[in-house]
Design an enzyme around this catalytic site. Structure first.
Site, PDB file in Angstrom:
ATOM      1  N   GLY A  11       0.821  -1.209   0.000  1.00  0.00           N
ATOM      2  CA  GLY A  11       0.000   0.000   0.000  1.00  0.00           C
ATOM      3  C   GLY A  11       0.846   1.247   0.000  1.00  0.00           C
ATOM      4  O   GLY A  11       0.488   2.270   0.598  1.00  0.00           O
ATOM      5  N   ALA A  12       1.988   1.192  -0.723  1.00  0.00           N
ATOM      6  CA  ALA A  12       2.985   2.260  -0.651  1.00  0.00           C
ATOM      7  C   ALA A  12       2.888   3.259  -1.796  1.00  0.00           C
ATOM      8  O   ALA A  12       3.723   4.148  -1.893  1.00  0.00           O
ATOM      9  CB  ALA A  12       4.384   1.652  -0.629  1.00  0.00           C
ATOM     10  N   SER A  14       0.452   5.434  -2.398  1.00  0.00           N
ATOM     11  CA  SER A  14      -0.283   6.664  -2.082  1.00  0.00           C
ATOM     12  C   SER A  14      -0.498   6.748  -0.575  1.00  0.00           C
ATOM     13  O   SER A  14      -0.187   5.814   0.175  1.00  0.00           O
ATOM     14  CB  SER A  14      -1.633   6.698  -2.813  1.00  0.00           C
ATOM     15  OG  SER A  14      -2.451   5.614  -2.391  1.00  0.00           O
ATOM     16  N   ILE A  16      -0.589   7.286   3.399  1.00  0.00           N
ATOM     17  CA  ILE A  16       0.440   7.169   4.434  1.00  0.00           C
ATOM     18  C   ILE A  16       1.545   6.209   4.004  1.00  0.00           C
ATOM     19  O   ILE A  16       2.683   6.329   4.449  1.00  0.00           O
ATOM     20  CB  ILE A  16      -0.141   6.760   5.799  1.00  0.00           C
ATOM     21  CG1 ILE A  16      -0.675   5.326   5.779  1.00  0.00           C
ATOM     22  CG2 ILE A  16      -1.230   7.727   6.246  1.00  0.00           C
ATOM     23  CD1 ILE A  16      -1.039   4.802   7.162  1.00  0.00           C
ATOM     24  N   GLY A  17       1.220   5.247   3.129  1.00  0.00           N
ATOM     25  CA  GLY A  17       2.237   4.324   2.657  1.00  0.00           C
ATOM     26  C   GLY A  17       3.308   5.041   1.858  1.00  0.00           C
ATOM     27  O   GLY A  17       4.506   4.787   2.024  1.00  0.00           O
ATOM     28  N   SER A 132      -7.032  -0.119  12.646  1.00  0.00           N
ATOM     29  CA  SER A 132      -7.913   1.042  12.741  1.00  0.00           C
ATOM     30  C   SER A 132      -8.693   0.985  14.044  1.00  0.00           C
ATOM     31  O   SER A 132      -8.997  -0.100  14.559  1.00  0.00           O
ATOM     32  CB  SER A 132      -8.890   1.063  11.562  1.00  0.00           C
ATOM     33  OG  SER A 132      -9.877   2.059  11.735  1.00  0.00           O
ATOM     34  N   TYR A 159     -15.508  -3.739   7.424  1.00  0.00           N
ATOM     35  CA  TYR A 159     -14.185  -3.114   7.532  1.00  0.00           C
ATOM     36  C   TYR A 159     -13.681  -3.180   8.971  1.00  0.00           C
ATOM     37  O   TYR A 159     -12.527  -3.558   9.223  1.00  0.00           O
ATOM     38  CB  TYR A 159     -14.261  -1.662   7.059  1.00  0.00           C
ATOM     39  CG  TYR A 159     -12.977  -0.893   7.271  1.00  0.00           C
ATOM     40  CD1 TYR A 159     -11.879  -1.093   6.445  1.00  0.00           C
ATOM     41  CD2 TYR A 159     -12.852   0.028   8.315  1.00  0.00           C
ATOM     42  CE1 TYR A 159     -10.690  -0.401   6.647  1.00  0.00           C
ATOM     43  CE2 TYR A 159     -11.672   0.729   8.520  1.00  0.00           C
ATOM     44  CZ  TYR A 159     -10.597   0.508   7.682  1.00  0.00           C
ATOM     45  OH  TYR A 159      -9.422   1.188   7.893  1.00  0.00           O
TER      46      TYR A 159
END
Length: 275
Positions: A11-12, A14, A16-17, A132, A159
């Site tokens: 997930g890098a 965009s 925080i990644g 989360s 989620y």
């Protein structure tokens, strides 16, 4: 001369990644940038002088291929940061037959971690997973991990449950192995998260886009936990941003349920439960 630390960050491409990839590379680490979008993933890797890998977590065979490539290209892996995943507004099933939220947020990172675990252990490595505070609304049902028997309600309960599963996974990984493992809530970050969610679009409209904290602020706990410093709390700890022992749903403390989740998840991804 000490070799640079190698960090695999999913997930890098965009949010925080991306921010964490830049900061960790500036700190001297070699970052393997993993993302779903080829153009964005390549751009981040080129910006930081890292390597890039495209992987679709909606396809478990993609995850297996990613693991094979990472093991082939990296003789050591110091950190695996499981940051990919998200919220979907409509219930959809992947090619593997699983609901997308549980697959991208739980099954895929579980599978990737298990496949990379021997290499991580060789490096006395660490696993960090983005969770989360939504875990508080989660409810794990072993008879309905696929969320086919419950109301969808915009995907938020599914989620939250996937993030509760993340915390259970991290606690079990710490209990079953010598790996350091941590989960964290980055804060309510103003990024493209949940872009197809009606409730998130409403929040964005009502606040004129001025909601939540910045991606830079949200990336701070990820950068800290994936960094070289000693964490100073027991492996398996869940952080609320930088605060350890964050609030979790009561099921997170149910060890027998967490063990059953581990066993069931292993079965779903085709791995033995024992490490």
């Amino acid at each position: 001369m000490t070799s640079p630390r190698t960090i695999v960050l999913t997930g890098a491409s965009s949010g925080i990644g991306r921010k964490a990839a830049i900061a960790l590379a500036e700190g001297g680490a070699t970052v393997a940038v993993v993302g779903r979008n080829p153009d964005r993933t390549r751009a981040v890797a080129e910006q930081i002088g890292g390597v890039w890998h495209v992987c679709d977590f909606d396809r478990l065979d993609d995850v297996r291929r990613l693991a094979d490539t990472l093991l082939e290209q990296h003789p050591r892996i110091d950190v695996l940061a499981n940051n990919a995943g998200g919220l979907v507004s409509r219930r959809e099933v992947t090619v593997d037959g699983y609901e997308r939220t549980v697959q991208s947020n739980h099954l895929a990172p579980f599978l990737l971690t298990r496949l990379l675990l021997p290499r991580l252990l060789e490096s006395s490595g660490r696993v960090v997973s983005t969770s989360s505070t939504a875990n508080l609304m989660g409810q794990v049902r072993l008879d309905d991990l696929n969320w086919s028997k419950r109301l969808w309600v915009g995907g938020w309960r599914a989620y939250g449950t996937s993030k509760l599963l993340t915390n259970m996974f991290i606690s079990q990984l710490a209990a079953r192995s010598d790996i350091e493992a941590f989960a964290f809530h980055p804060g309510f970050v103003a990024t493209g998260f949940g872009g197809d969610s009606a409730s998130m679009r409403m929040v964005n409209m009502l606040t004129n886009g001025n909601y939540g904290i910045s991606a830079d602020a949200g990336a701070v706990p990820l950068i800290q936990l994936a960094g070289p410093t000693t964490i100073g709390v027991p492996s398996g700890t869940y952080f609320d941003q930088l605060k350890p022992f964050g609030r979790q749903a009561p099921q997170a403390r149910d060890t027998l349920l967490a063990e059953a989740v581990w066993d069931r998840t292993s079965q779903l991804v085709g791995l033995p439960a024992d490490l």
